[in-house]
Enzyme design. Structure first.
Site, PDB file in Angstrom:
ATOM      1  N   HIS A   1       0.847  -1.194   0.000  1.00 15.14           N
ATOM      2  CA  HIS A   1       0.000   0.000   0.000  1.00 15.14           C
ATOM      3  C   HIS A   1       0.874   1.233   0.000  1.00 15.14           C
ATOM      4  CE1 HIS A   1      -3.112   2.877   1.120  1.00 15.14           C
ATOM      5  NE2 HIS A   1      -3.941   1.984   0.633  1.00 15.14           N
TER       6      HIS A   1
ATOM      7  N   ASP B   1      -7.975  -5.277  -0.104  1.00 17.70           N
ATOM      8  CA  ASP B   1      -8.501  -6.092  -1.197  1.00 17.70           C
ATOM      9  C   ASP B   1      -8.111  -7.561  -1.096  1.00 17.70           C
ATOM     10  OD1 ASP B   1      -9.850  -4.082  -2.526  1.00 17.70           O
ATOM     11  OD2 ASP B   1      -8.024  -3.364  -3.489  1.00 17.70           O
TER      12      ASP B   1
HETATM   13  N1  CMC Z   1       4.174  -7.533  -5.054  1.00 16.72           N
HETATM   14  C1  CMC Z   1       5.534  -7.516  -5.224  1.00 16.72           C
HETATM   15  N2  CMC Z   1       6.304  -6.416  -5.028  1.00 16.72           N
HETATM   16  C2  CMC Z   1       5.677  -5.298  -4.664  1.00 16.72           C
HETATM   17  C3  CMC Z   1       4.294  -5.237  -4.483  1.00 16.72           C
HETATM   18  C4  CMC Z   1       3.532  -6.411  -4.675  1.00 16.72           C
HETATM   19  N3  CMC Z   1       2.201  -6.407  -4.503  1.00 16.72           N
HETATM   20  N4  CMC Z   1       3.925  -3.974  -4.117  1.00 16.72           N
HETATM   21  C5  CMC Z   1       5.061  -3.267  -4.082  1.00 16.72           C
HETATM   22  N5  CMC Z   1       6.133  -4.054  -4.408  1.00 16.72           N
HETATM   23  C6  CMC Z   1       7.555  -3.672  -4.422  1.00 16.72           C
HETATM   24  C7  CMC Z   1       7.886  -2.842  -5.658  1.00 16.72           C
HETATM   25  O1  CMC Z   1       8.295  -3.655  -6.725  1.00 16.72           O
HETATM   26  C8  CMC Z   1       8.978  -1.953  -5.135  1.00 16.72           C
HETATM   27  O2  CMC Z   1      10.143  -2.719  -5.049  1.00 16.72           O
HETATM   28  P1  CMC Z   1      11.608  -2.026  -5.266  1.00 16.72           P
HETATM   29  O3  CMC Z   1      11.766  -1.049  -4.149  1.00 16.72           O
HETATM   30  O4  CMC Z   1      12.569  -3.163  -5.233  1.00 16.72           O
HETATM   31  O5  CMC Z   1      11.536  -1.366  -6.626  1.00 16.72           O
HETATM   32  C9  CMC Z   1       8.549  -1.649  -3.686  1.00 16.72           C
HETATM   33  O6  CMC Z   1       7.752  -2.802  -3.296  1.00 16.72           O
HETATM   34  C10 CMC Z   1       7.714  -0.383  -3.539  1.00 16.72           C
HETATM   35  O7  CMC Z   1       6.591  -0.486  -4.387  1.00 16.72           O
HETATM   36  P2  CMC Z   1       5.954   0.717  -5.207  1.00 16.72           P
HETATM   37  O8  CMC Z   1       5.248   0.165  -6.395  1.00 16.72           O
HETATM   38  O9  CMC Z   1       6.985   1.775  -5.441  1.00 16.72           O
HETATM   39  O10 CMC Z   1       4.929   1.269  -4.140  1.00 16.72           O
HETATM   40  P3  CMC Z   1       3.706   2.205  -4.433  1.00 16.72           P
HETATM   41  O11 CMC Z   1       3.419   2.899  -3.169  1.00 16.72           O
HETATM   42  O12 CMC Z   1       3.964   3.037  -5.638  1.00 16.72           O
HETATM   43  O13 CMC Z   1       2.531   1.177  -4.818  1.00 16.72           O
HETATM   44  C11 CMC Z   1       0.720  -0.306  -4.676  1.00 16.72           C
HETATM   45  C12 CMC Z   1       1.535   0.769  -3.953  1.00 16.72           C
HETATM   46  C13 CMC Z   1      -0.530  -0.620  -3.845  1.00 16.72           C
HETATM   47  C14 CMC Z   1       0.252   0.210  -6.044  1.00 16.72           C
HETATM   48  C15 CMC Z   1       1.598  -1.583  -4.843  1.00 16.72           C
HETATM   49  O14 CMC Z   1       1.970  -2.081  -3.582  1.00 16.72           O
HETATM   50  C16 CMC Z   1       0.888  -2.678  -5.657  1.00 16.72           C
HETATM   51  O15 CMC Z   1       0.971  -2.674  -6.878  1.00 16.72           O
HETATM   52  N6  CMC Z   1       0.183  -3.629  -4.959  1.00 16.72           N
HETATM   53  C17 CMC Z   1      -0.601  -4.629  -5.672  1.00 16.72           C
HETATM   54  C18 CMC Z   1      -1.913  -4.042  -6.121  1.00 16.72           C
HETATM   55  C19 CMC Z   1      -2.887  -3.837  -4.985  1.00 16.72           C
HETATM   56  O16 CMC Z   1      -3.073  -4.702  -4.148  1.00 16.72           O
HETATM   57  N7  CMC Z   1      -3.569  -2.676  -4.977  1.00 16.72           N
HETATM   58  C20 CMC Z   1      -4.586  -2.343  -3.971  1.00 16.72           C
HETATM   59  C21 CMC Z   1      -4.146  -1.247  -3.058  1.00 16.72           C
HETATM   60  S1  CMC Z   1      -5.216  -1.060  -1.612  1.00 16.72           S
HETATM   61  C22 CMC Z   1      -6.772  -0.654  -2.219  1.00 16.72           C
HETATM   62  C23 CMC Z   1      -6.851   0.561  -3.066  1.00 16.72           C
HETATM   63  O17 CMC Z   1      -6.011   1.462  -3.015  1.00 16.72           O
HETATM   64  O18 CMC Z   1      -7.803   0.637  -3.809  1.00 16.72           O
END
Ligand code: CMC
Length: 432
Positions: free
Chosen positions: A311, A368
């Site tokens: 998140h 989720d």
């Molecule tokens: N699986 C594997 N690696 C992950 C994941 C994941 N679900 N989420 C983040 N990472 C890694 C990412 O690759 C990055 O690694 P590194 O530092 O080595 O490059 C690190 O963790 C930070 O991730 P980020 O993408 O920069 O973080 P963000 O804050 O931009 O993204 C997020 C947050 C929710 C989009 C992301 O965690 C994600 O894609 N999660 C899966 C989708 C999901 O479950 N979304 C629902 C969110 S909650 C409900 C809502 O908001 O509606």
């Protein structure tokens, strides 16, 4: 316009000059540098893709502490609200800022019931979608089409007009959500039943068999109520920011909410609830090899992500996920349903929470991860999960849109740093 509570200030040294900018303080002492005058004074702007460190507004609606895993609406914790309140009561709280009296809530419900009709011609629009169309696309289109049937824009200075717009949308969106569900199921389109509560009515509009009288089911009602409350607001997330930014151009409430629905659809946001179940199903059909998928999620060359994990703001745990995980166990137990994907989800969570990759990046199950398991147990098709999220998020979108307009916020218009080519000379097409 709100007044900023200032504490301290921050000095920025650039070149041989020093500039001072005020620090704004929130109710829980969270602090931000007010850079309103930054460009005018220094010629600089800030760059922050994804707005990871940028606050877009001051808001009185929802408080979230990502480090402590706290979430509250208008001062009340979600733990307290999911235990004691109904979704309509929480909607009132979010939109109007205070918990309603019995009389106020009753009036709200009656007023919503009075508006619980949509123009029959909207059915023609829905009919023109193929049965295979994603319900989120249909919902966004229908919500946008509502403006054509009710084109009056709202005078935000008029409490009466705002109230009427709120009631209208709270009445009509559940009908549209139920219609998209019934379309997927091939069922006749339903209307509200005025003898039922707002929450039972939502269930009735979705689930009523055309030839049977609907009998409210406590388990279904409780589960839906909890899920809708937990989704009701989440401060400046992607869809809410979309609603606010669209509304900041003085586009109407329905148009702004329709844009929010489109933003919610994406798998990184609300669409994750559908993606989670699809992922768990895939793991199950692939022999349940959880370690293989953990490895895939960690592999930077693989685009696979553990859906329902991570998140932007929660870096310890998502308090909504805690409540939903418990509810998933209860609902499946109460309904006498066994779902093998629940076991896969639990094992996946257990393994991820002890894996260095996830621990280091502070990746925990989000709202989720378990919600789809409950929706499935209620008989809701996977493609409909994000529609359920939209239904829950509606009061939050309304509250945030109204707050933005009441505060007379300026049009949302970020700046950029241009990195493209410059000073090229036009070459006629025959010479290229
Ligand atoms: N699986 C594997 N690696 C992950 C994941 C994941 N679900 N989420 C983040 N990472 C890694 C990412 O690759 C990055 O690694 P590194 O530092 O080595 O490059 C690190 O963790 C930070 O991730 P980020 O993408 O920069 O973080 P963000 O804050 O931009 O993204 C997020 C947050 C929710 C989009 C992301 O965690 C994600 O894609 N999660 C899966 C989708 C999901 O479950 N979304 C629902 C969110 S909650 C409900 C809502 O908001 O509606």
């Amino acid at each position: 316009m709100y007044s900023l509570i200032m504490s301290d200030s921050v000095k920025i040294v650039f070149g041989d000059k020093s500039y001072e900018f005020p620090v704004v303080k929130g109710s829980k002492n969270e602090r931000a540098i007010n850079i309103n005058a930054l460009r005018a004074e220094t010629g600089l702007i800030t760059i922050d893709p994804g707005y990871k460190n940028s606050g877009s507004c001051l808001s009185e609606i929802t408080y979230l502490n990502g480090e402590k895993g706290e979430l509250s609406y208008r001062g009340y914790s979600i733990e307290d609200l999911t235990k004691n309140a109904g979704f309509l009561e929480v909607s009132y709280l979010l939109i109007f800022g205070f918990l309603p009296s019995e009389k106020q809530l009753e009036k709200f419900q009656i007023d919503i019931h009075k508006e619980s009709l949509v123009d029959e011609d909207l059915k023609v629009i829905l009919k023109s979608f193929p049965r295979s169309a994603h319900p989120m696309g249909a919902l966004a289109s229908l919500t946008s089409a509502l403006t054509a049937f009710d084109p009056d824009s709202v005078d935000v200075e008029s409490e009466d007009e705002i109230y009427s717009a709120v009631v209208n949308l709270m009445a009509k969106l559940p009908i549209l959500c139920a219609w998209t569900y019934r379309k997927v199921k091939g069922l006749p389109l339903n209307y509200a039943d005025r003898s039922l509560s707002f929450e039972d009515n939502i269930a009735q509009m979705f689930f009523r068999h055309p030839t049977e009288k609907y009998k409210p089911n406590k388990i279904v009602n409780n589960a839906l109520n909890k899920l809708l409350i937990l989704h009701a607001d989440h401060e400046q997330n992607c869809s809410t920011s979309t609603v606010r930014i669209v509304g900041s151009s003085h586009a109407g409430l329905f148009a702004s909410v329709s844009a929010g629905i489109s933003a919610l659809w994406g798998p990184l946001h609300g669409g994750a609830n559908q993606a989670v179940i699809e992922m768990l199903e895939k793991i199950k059909n692939d022999g349940g090899d959880i370690e293989k998928y953990i490895l895939k999620a960690k592999d930077k060359k693989d685009s696979f992500r553990l859906m329902g994990f991570g998140h932007r703001v929660y870096k310890n745990f998502d308090p909504r996920a805690k409540i939903i995980k418990k509810a998933a166990d209860e609902v499946l137990n109460d309904l006498g349903v066994t779902d093998p994907v629940l076991e896969i989800a639990k094992s996946l969570e257990k393994l991820a929470l002890t894996d260095e990759y996830f621990v280091k990046r502070k990746l925990y199950p989000n709202v989720d991860f378990y919600s789809g398991i409950i929706y499935r147990a209620l008989g809701i098709p996977t493609q409909m999960f994000t529609v359920m999220f939209a239904l829950g998020r509606l009061p939050g979108w309304i509250a945030q849109w109204w707050e933005m307009r009441k505060n007379n916020e300026p049009i949302g218009r970020p700046r950029q740093i241009f990195t493209g080519k410059t000073d090229l000379k036009f070459v006629p097409i025959s010479k290229r």
